[in-house]
Design a protein around this motif. Structure first.
Motif, PDB file in Angstrom:
ATOM      1  N   ALA A 118       0.640  -0.881  -0.562  1.00  0.00           N
ATOM      2  CA  ALA A 118       0.015  -0.048  -0.666  1.00  0.00           C
ATOM      3  C   ALA A 118       0.886   1.490   0.268  1.00  0.00           C
ATOM      4  O   ALA A 118       2.248   0.929   0.836  1.00  0.00           O
ATOM      5  CB  ALA A 118      -0.896   0.424   0.984  1.00  0.00           C
ATOM      6  N   SER A 119       0.287   2.632  -0.542  1.00  0.00           N
ATOM      7  CA  SER A 119       1.376   3.426  -0.371  1.00  0.00           C
ATOM      8  C   SER A 119       0.129   4.884  -0.216  1.00  0.00           C
ATOM      9  O   SER A 119      -0.870   4.594  -1.008  1.00  0.00           O
ATOM     10  CB  SER A 119       1.562   3.343  -2.557  1.00  0.00           C
ATOM     11  OG  SER A 119       0.906   3.699  -3.051  1.00  0.00           O
ATOM     12  N   LEU A 120       0.856   5.967   0.364  1.00  0.00           N
ATOM     13  CA  LEU A 120       0.507   7.212  -0.229  1.00  0.00           C
ATOM     14  C   LEU A 120       1.690   8.781  -0.457  1.00  0.00           C
ATOM     15  O   LEU A 120       1.971   8.638  -0.303  1.00  0.00           O
ATOM     16  CB  LEU A 120       0.140   7.530   1.694  1.00  0.00           C
ATOM     17  CG  LEU A 120      -1.203   9.006   1.448  1.00  0.00           C
ATOM     18  CD1 LEU A 120      -1.976   8.554   0.663  1.00  0.00           C
ATOM     19  CD2 LEU A 120      -1.195   9.773   2.524  1.00  0.00           C
ATOM     20  N   TRP A 121       1.165   8.616  -1.384  1.00  0.00           N
ATOM     21  CA  TRP A 121       1.293   9.998  -2.366  1.00  0.00           C
ATOM     22  C   TRP A 121       1.778  10.781  -1.311  1.00  0.00           C
ATOM     23  O   TRP A 121       0.633  11.828  -0.981  1.00  0.00           O
ATOM     24  CB  TRP A 121       0.820   9.977  -3.798  1.00  0.00           C
ATOM     25  CG  TRP A 121       2.065  11.140  -4.764  1.00  0.00           C
ATOM     26  CD1 TRP A 121       3.090  12.480  -3.916  1.00  0.00           C
ATOM     27  CD2 TRP A 121       2.262  11.177  -5.869  1.00  0.00           C
ATOM     28  NE1 TRP A 121       3.361  13.039  -5.372  1.00  0.00           N
ATOM     29  CE2 TRP A 121       2.758  12.344  -6.284  1.00  0.00           C
ATOM     30  CE3 TRP A 121       1.776  10.266  -6.915  1.00  0.00           C
ATOM     31  CZ2 TRP A 121       3.159  12.552  -7.690  1.00  0.00           C
ATOM     32  CZ3 TRP A 121       1.921  10.118  -8.381  1.00  0.00           C
ATOM     33  CH2 TRP A 121       3.180  11.171  -8.531  1.00  0.00           C
ATOM     34  N   ILE A 122       2.502  11.773  -1.101  1.00  0.00           N
ATOM     35  CA  ILE A 122       2.396  13.093   0.138  1.00  0.00           C
ATOM     36  C   ILE A 122       3.135  14.011   0.065  1.00  0.00           C
ATOM     37  O   ILE A 122       4.383  14.246  -0.176  1.00  0.00           O
ATOM     38  CB  ILE A 122       2.789  11.902   1.341  1.00  0.00           C
ATOM     39  CG1 ILE A 122       2.192  11.548   1.774  1.00  0.00           C
ATOM     40  CG2 ILE A 122       2.814  13.517   2.538  1.00  0.00           C
ATOM     41  CD1 ILE A 122       3.216  10.795   2.866  1.00  0.00           C
ATOM     42  N   GLY A 123       1.977  15.111  -0.132  1.00  0.00           N
ATOM     43  CA  GLY A 123       2.573  16.006  -0.828  1.00  0.00           C
ATOM     44  C   GLY A 123       2.834  17.489   0.138  1.00  0.00           C
ATOM     45  O   GLY A 123       3.286  18.309   0.526  1.00  0.00           O
ATOM     46  N   TYR A 124       2.250  17.046   1.418  1.00  0.00           N
ATOM     47  CA  TYR A 124       1.446  18.400   2.768  1.00  0.00           C
ATOM     48  C   TYR A 124       3.083  18.147   2.725  1.00  0.00           C
ATOM     49  O   TYR A 124       3.267  18.909   4.458  1.00  0.00           O
ATOM     50  CB  TYR A 124       0.978  17.347   3.857  1.00  0.00           C
ATOM     51  CG  TYR A 124      -0.456  18.256   4.198  1.00  0.00           C
ATOM     52  CD1 TYR A 124      -0.548  18.556   3.663  1.00  0.00           C
ATOM     53  CD2 TYR A 124       0.175  18.375   5.754  1.00  0.00           C
ATOM     54  CE1 TYR A 124      -2.320  19.505   3.651  1.00  0.00           C
ATOM     55  CE2 TYR A 124      -1.230  19.392   6.557  1.00  0.00           C
ATOM     56  CZ  TYR A 124      -1.982  19.603   5.622  1.00  0.00           C
ATOM     57  OH  TYR A 124      -2.789  20.774   5.944  1.00  0.00           O
ATOM     58  N   ILE A 125       3.916  16.648   3.144  1.00  0.00           N
ATOM     59  CA  ILE A 125       5.662  17.139   3.379  1.00  0.00           C
ATOM     60  C   ILE A 125       5.749  18.864   3.166  1.00  0.00           C
ATOM     61  O   ILE A 125       7.391  18.988   3.297  1.00  0.00           O
ATOM     62  CB  ILE A 125       6.554  15.870   2.734  1.00  0.00           C
ATOM     63  CG1 ILE A 125       7.821  16.108   4.244  1.00  0.00           C
ATOM     64  CG2 ILE A 125       5.880  16.196   1.185  1.00  0.00           C
ATOM     65  CD1 ILE A 125       7.028  14.117   4.035  1.00  0.00           C
TER      66      ILE A 125
END
Ligand SMILES: Cc1cc2nc3c(=O)[nH]c(=O)nc-3n(C[C@H](O)[C@H](O)[C@H](O)COP(=O)(O)O)c2cc1C
Length: 171
Positions: A118-125
């Motif tokens: 499973a994955s999550l692309w994180i732009g919030y970083i």
């Protein structure tokens, strides 16, 4: 997994279990990330794999501290997922290189799905760009992160706009 199924069944996952990811699996996912096309074949990506739980917690805590309840969900993912891949860029041409790195991240999340990861692309970083650079001691431009791990909570499909709304055919 069949290619179309990988595309159809990729999801942004925000709940992870404790199963750990082998280094081999992480490396396989990154090997596919670097197969992405890039402008002038510049391959402007640089991946930093954070498996250390204390470092992940530090990053998640800083994000939550800075963004408050708004950042809580993403901070939880950073702390809970087994791996956080930080994605940096060497920019020569702003748009071309950003698009290229985006392609490599897409390859990453698709290969992950193929391997049942499973994955999550994180732009919030990006809200804690400087803090993350300091923690991992990498002097490059941070553009995204990707959380990787296993899940027991596979989400249902998020809605999409109709193709007609987002495309134009000129015959
Ligand atoms: C560039 C980019 C940045 C994103 N940043 C975040 C984020 O910081 N936190 C989060 O929970 N989801 C983030 N997402 C995931 C999106 O919310 C998600 O892709 C969208 O809601 C569609 O859901 P799906 O990926 O399950 O199809 C990001 C996705 C992209 C492509």
């Amino acid at each position: 997994m069949e290619f179309s199924k990988v595309l159809e069944e990729r999801r942004s996952v925000r709940k992870y279990n404790d199963l750990s990811l082998s280094k081999e699996t992480i490396k396989t996912i990154l090997e596919y990330a670097i197969l992405a096309p890039s402008a002038h074949n510049r391959q402007p990506w640089y991946f930093v794999v954070v498996q250390n739980q204390d470092k992940k917690k530090e990053i998640g805590d800083i994000l939550e501290e800075k963004m408050g309840p708004q950042g809580k969900k993403t901070s939880d993912v950073i702390r809970d997922a087994q791996v956080l891949v930080l994605v940096f860029i060497d920019i020569e041409d702003e748009v071309m290189d950003l698009v290229s790195v985006g392609a490599s991240i897409e390859n990453m999340v698709l290969k992950a799905r193929d391997l049942d990861v499973a994955s999550l692309w994180i732009g919030y970083i990006l809200n804690i760009r400087e803090e993350v650079k300091r923690i991992v001691k990498v002097n490059k431009k941070l553009v995204s992160a990707v959380a990787l791990g296993y899940t027991n909570a596979f989400p249902s499909k998020r809605p999409r706009k109709e193709l007609e709304e987002v495309s134009l055919f000129i015959d």
